[in-house]
Design an enzyme around this catalytic site. Sequence first.
Site, PDB file in Angstrom:
ATOM      1  CG  ASP A  59     -12.977   4.631  19.938  1.00 47.90           C
ATOM      2  OD1 ASP A  59     -12.773   3.485  19.692  1.00 47.90           O
ATOM      3  OD2 ASP A  59     -11.977   5.678  19.703  1.00 47.90           O
ATOM      4  CB  SER A 124     -12.236  -2.544  -4.676  1.00 45.17           C
ATOM      5  OG  SER A 124     -11.203  -1.239  -3.841  1.00 45.17           O
ATOM      6  CE1 TYR A 147      -9.705   0.148   4.705  1.00 41.98           C
ATOM      7  CE2 TYR A 147      -9.441  -0.556   2.034  1.00 41.98           C
ATOM      8  CZ  TYR A 147     -10.043  -0.050   3.547  1.00 41.98           C
ATOM      9  OH  TYR A 147     -10.838   1.082   3.215  1.00 41.98           O
ATOM     10  CG  ASN A 176      -9.966   3.765  -5.191  1.00 42.26           C
ATOM     11  OD1 ASN A 176      -9.925   2.545  -5.534  1.00 42.26           O
ATOM     12  ND2 ASN A 176      -9.083   4.631  -5.110  1.00 42.26           N
ATOM     13  CB  VAL A 191      -5.324   9.734  -4.925  1.00 37.19           C
ATOM     14  CG1 VAL A 191      -6.352   8.895  -5.672  1.00 37.19           C
ATOM     15  CG2 VAL A 191      -4.072  10.722  -5.917  1.00 37.19           C
ATOM     16  NE  ARG A 274       0.922   5.986  -0.831  1.00 39.10           N
ATOM     17  CZ  ARG A 274      -0.300   6.440  -0.538  1.00 39.10           C
ATOM     18  NH1 ARG A 274      -1.507   5.683  -0.883  1.00 39.10           N
ATOM     19  NH2 ARG A 274      -0.421   7.228  -0.234  1.00 39.10           N
TER      20      ARG A 274
HETATM   21  P1  NAD Z   1     -13.244   8.907   7.145  1.00 37.54           P
HETATM   22  O1  NAD Z   1     -12.287   9.126   6.910  1.00 37.54           O
HETATM   23  O2  NAD Z   1     -13.672  10.302   6.029  1.00 37.54           O
HETATM   24  O3  NAD Z   1     -14.373   8.336   7.550  1.00 37.54           O
HETATM   25  C1  NAD Z   1     -14.599   7.524   8.701  1.00 37.54           C
HETATM   26  C2  NAD Z   1     -14.632   8.633   9.865  1.00 37.54           C
HETATM   27  O4  NAD Z   1     -14.677   7.298  11.451  1.00 37.54           O
HETATM   28  C3  NAD Z   1     -14.261   9.061   9.995  1.00 37.54           C
HETATM   29  O5  NAD Z   1     -15.481  10.376  10.798  1.00 37.54           O
HETATM   30  C4  NAD Z   1     -13.608   9.044  11.587  1.00 37.54           C
HETATM   31  O6  NAD Z   1     -13.371   9.959  12.690  1.00 37.54           O
HETATM   32  C5  NAD Z   1     -13.961   8.157  12.217  1.00 37.54           C
HETATM   33  N1  NAD Z   1     -13.507   6.749  13.238  1.00 37.54           N
HETATM   34  C6  NAD Z   1     -12.563   6.520  12.901  1.00 37.54           C
HETATM   35  N2  NAD Z   1     -12.267   5.284  13.426  1.00 37.54           N
HETATM   36  C7  NAD Z   1     -13.197   4.920  14.344  1.00 37.54           C
HETATM   37  C8  NAD Z   1     -13.081   4.794  15.733  1.00 37.54           C
HETATM   38  N3  NAD Z   1     -12.276   4.456  16.672  1.00 37.54           N
HETATM   39  N4  NAD Z   1     -14.872   4.750  16.470  1.00 37.54           N
HETATM   40  C9  NAD Z   1     -15.713   6.050  15.659  1.00 37.54           C
HETATM   41  N5  NAD Z   1     -15.317   6.459  14.828  1.00 37.54           N
HETATM   42  C10 NAD Z   1     -14.383   6.570  14.361  1.00 37.54           C
HETATM   43  O7  NAD Z   1     -13.335   8.014   5.722  1.00 37.54           O
HETATM   44  P2  NAD Z   1     -13.485   7.680   4.477  1.00 37.54           P
HETATM   45  O8  NAD Z   1     -13.444   7.643   2.702  1.00 37.54           O
HETATM   46  O9  NAD Z   1     -15.666   8.942   4.759  1.00 37.54           O
HETATM   47  O10 NAD Z   1     -14.351   6.018   4.713  1.00 37.54           O
HETATM   48  C11 NAD Z   1     -15.643   5.596   5.141  1.00 37.54           C
HETATM   49  C12 NAD Z   1     -15.591   4.113   5.402  1.00 37.54           C
HETATM   50  O11 NAD Z   1     -15.889   3.405   3.783  1.00 37.54           O
HETATM   51  C13 NAD Z   1     -14.533   3.248   5.976  1.00 37.54           C
HETATM   52  O12 NAD Z   1     -14.962   2.149   6.956  1.00 37.54           O
HETATM   53  C14 NAD Z   1     -13.710   3.021   5.012  1.00 37.54           C
HETATM   54  O13 NAD Z   1     -12.920   1.931   4.676  1.00 37.54           O
HETATM   55  C15 NAD Z   1     -14.417   2.643   3.571  1.00 37.54           C
HETATM   56  N6  NAD Z   1     -13.967   2.435   2.414  1.00 37.54           N
HETATM   57  C16 NAD Z   1     -13.416   3.466   2.095  1.00 37.54           C
HETATM   58  C17 NAD Z   1     -13.138   4.205   0.563  1.00 37.54           C
HETATM   59  C18 NAD Z   1     -12.818   5.740  -0.246  1.00 37.54           C
HETATM   60  O14 NAD Z   1     -12.419   5.147  -1.460  1.00 37.54           O
HETATM   61  N7  NAD Z   1     -12.643   6.244   0.860  1.00 37.54           N
HETATM   62  C19 NAD Z   1     -13.193   2.898  -0.111  1.00 37.54           C
HETATM   63  C20 NAD Z   1     -13.396   1.238   0.119  1.00 37.54           C
HETATM   64  C21 NAD Z   1     -13.505   2.124   2.049  1.00 37.54           C
HETATM   65  C1  UD1 Z   2      -8.633   3.548  -1.941  1.00 38.30           C
HETATM   66  C2  UD1 Z   2      -8.811   4.049   0.221  1.00 38.30           C
HETATM   67  C3  UD1 Z   2      -9.527   3.095   1.050  1.00 38.30           C
HETATM   68  C4  UD1 Z   2     -10.754   2.146  -0.253  1.00 38.30           C
HETATM   69  C5  UD1 Z   2      -9.078   1.940  -1.501  1.00 38.30           C
HETATM   70  C6  UD1 Z   2     -10.304   1.170  -2.057  1.00 38.30           C
HETATM   71  C7  UD1 Z   2      -8.073   6.280   1.586  1.00 38.30           C
HETATM   72  C8  UD1 Z   2      -7.343   7.038   1.969  1.00 38.30           C
HETATM   73  N1  UD1 Z   2      -7.905   5.057   1.136  1.00 38.30           N
HETATM   74  O1  UD1 Z   2      -6.955   3.177  -1.007  1.00 38.30           O
HETATM   75  O2  UD1 Z   2      -9.599   3.168   1.548  1.00 38.30           O
HETATM   76  O3  UD1 Z   2     -10.203   0.836   0.395  1.00 38.30           O
HETATM   77  O4  UD1 Z   2      -9.342   2.896  -2.146  1.00 38.30           O
HETATM   78  O5  UD1 Z   2      -9.959   0.617  -3.639  1.00 38.30           O
HETATM   79  O6  UD1 Z   2      -9.544   6.885   0.796  1.00 38.30           O
HETATM   80  N2  UD1 Z   2      -1.697   8.588  -4.931  1.00 38.30           N
HETATM   81  C9  UD1 Z   2      -0.038   9.314  -5.310  1.00 38.30           C
HETATM   82  N3  UD1 Z   2      -0.159  10.439  -4.672  1.00 38.30           N
HETATM   83  C10 UD1 Z   2      -1.269  10.481  -3.858  1.00 38.30           C
HETATM   84  C11 UD1 Z   2      -2.115   9.906  -3.303  1.00 38.30           C
HETATM   85  C12 UD1 Z   2      -1.973   8.431  -4.026  1.00 38.30           C
HETATM   86  O7  UD1 Z   2      -0.123   8.455  -6.369  1.00 38.30           O
HETATM   87  O8  UD1 Z   2      -0.400  11.775  -3.171  1.00 38.30           O
HETATM   88  C13 UD1 Z   2      -1.635   6.881  -5.539  1.00 38.30           C
HETATM   89  C14 UD1 Z   2      -1.199   5.695  -4.822  1.00 38.30           C
HETATM   90  O9  UD1 Z   2      -0.592   5.514  -4.244  1.00 38.30           O
HETATM   91  C15 UD1 Z   2      -2.678   4.708  -5.324  1.00 38.30           C
HETATM   92  C16 UD1 Z   2      -3.562   5.511  -5.597  1.00 38.30           C
HETATM   93  O10 UD1 Z   2      -3.136   6.780  -5.566  1.00 38.30           O
HETATM   94  O11 UD1 Z   2      -2.062   4.304  -6.089  1.00 38.30           O
HETATM   95  C17 UD1 Z   2      -4.537   5.348  -4.808  1.00 38.30           C
HETATM   96  O12 UD1 Z   2      -4.490   6.303  -3.666  1.00 38.30           O
HETATM   97  P1  UD1 Z   2      -5.288   6.159  -2.427  1.00 38.30           P
HETATM   98  O13 UD1 Z   2      -6.035   7.329  -3.258  1.00 38.30           O
HETATM   99  O14 UD1 Z   2      -4.867   6.283  -1.288  1.00 38.30           O
HETATM  100  O15 UD1 Z   2      -6.476   5.026  -2.527  1.00 38.30           O
HETATM  101  P2  UD1 Z   2      -6.067   3.588  -2.737  1.00 38.30           P
HETATM  102  O16 UD1 Z   2      -4.262   3.614  -2.026  1.00 38.30           O
HETATM  103  O17 UD1 Z   2      -6.284   2.907  -3.465  1.00 38.30           O
END
Ligand code: NAD
Ligand code: UD1
Length: 318
Positions: A59, A124, A147, A176, A191, A274
Amino acid sequence: MALTLGKALVTGGAGFIGSHIAEALVAQGCEVTVLDNLSSGRLANLDVIRERIAFVEGDIEDPEVLSSSARGCDTVFHQAAVVSVPQTIHQPVTSAAVNDLGTIKVLEAARQNGVRRVVLASSSAVYGDVPQLPKTEAMAPAPLSPYAIQKLTNEFYAELYHRMYDLQTVCLRYFNVYGPRQDPSSPYSGVISIFMRKALENQQPIIYGDGRQTRDFVFVKDVVQANILAATHESVSGRVYNIGTSNSVEINALWHSIAALAGCGLSPEHADARPGDIVHSLASIQRAKEQLGFQPVHDFSEGLQKTFEWYCRHAWKE
Ligand code: NAD
Ligand code: UD1
């Protein structure tokens, strides 16, 4: 002159984005340690490189495991986080322990172990509903959720460690991100992963609000490219960069595209918007282009097709 990557630590490296970063680093000949507590990540995401990396199940809240994982590393890619906006709304304290304090602990472990540079995953989300589009890094942030505040706090600490402790830091404000390995199994999931799964299982998706909200969806391989550039460019320490595509897609249209790929004829159910949900999100990537040489190469329909093919091949196991 470009810096070399050297030995690297990827926190959250068993997750969606982190596993793609780890894979790219291994392909470049880097020695890689992944630190992950597997709370949302999966070891299966590392199958292809499992024998060529050091995996530490631990962790980021634990300074000892962090310190031993960071020892000898040149670069840290900090991806570990509670990533869902609604999850941080439901769990403001526990999410802050990971996203705020955990990040400070990562920076501190990097400083104490002589790490050269930390690249941090920001978001973002920090822009909130600032009305001007596209979002540029010069705009004042307006966070709407725990967040977003946590990610903005990370950025302030990263800049502080750059200025005060001589640790190089670069923050990437991902828009995203989507692509293979994004976990669709929780209501907190991204999403595109949820819609892919619903369409393939011929289930009705839920759209929150009227579905006219927009997102700038960036393919995960382009985000990997941004991380490598941020780790290797000289003179970018202390800065933040938007990482997106400068194109956006409406959530209603997103469902239609995915349903068409899967041949699913179902219409979505609508639920209340949401809390904390941003309406429109669109990146200016001018700064990342000019200063990092970042150029996304996957257009949306190509990325969506590749992602769809991946979900077809990998029936998701809980
Ligand atoms: P993800 O959930 O797949 O990856 C996060 C990883 O962190 C997971 O493997 C989880 O097990 C690990 N983790 C969580 N808490 C932990 C802890 N306390 N100690 C050790 N490991 C831990 O999500 P992702 O989409 O790959 O996101 C990666 C990063 O990118 C995150 O920081 C997220 O906030 C950021 N981010 C993601 C998006 C997106 O659209 N997916 C957009 C903007 C920013
Ligand atoms: C996502 C990321 C967040 C990141 C951000 C950057 C995830 C889970 N979240 O947030 O880590 O920092 O982009 O922009 O990866 N929606 C639906 N139906 C669903 C799920 C979502 O309508 O079943 C809508 C949501 O209300 C939202 C949009 O789709 O308007 C995107 O949602 P989501 O994928 O959860 O992303 P963000 O909240 O933008």
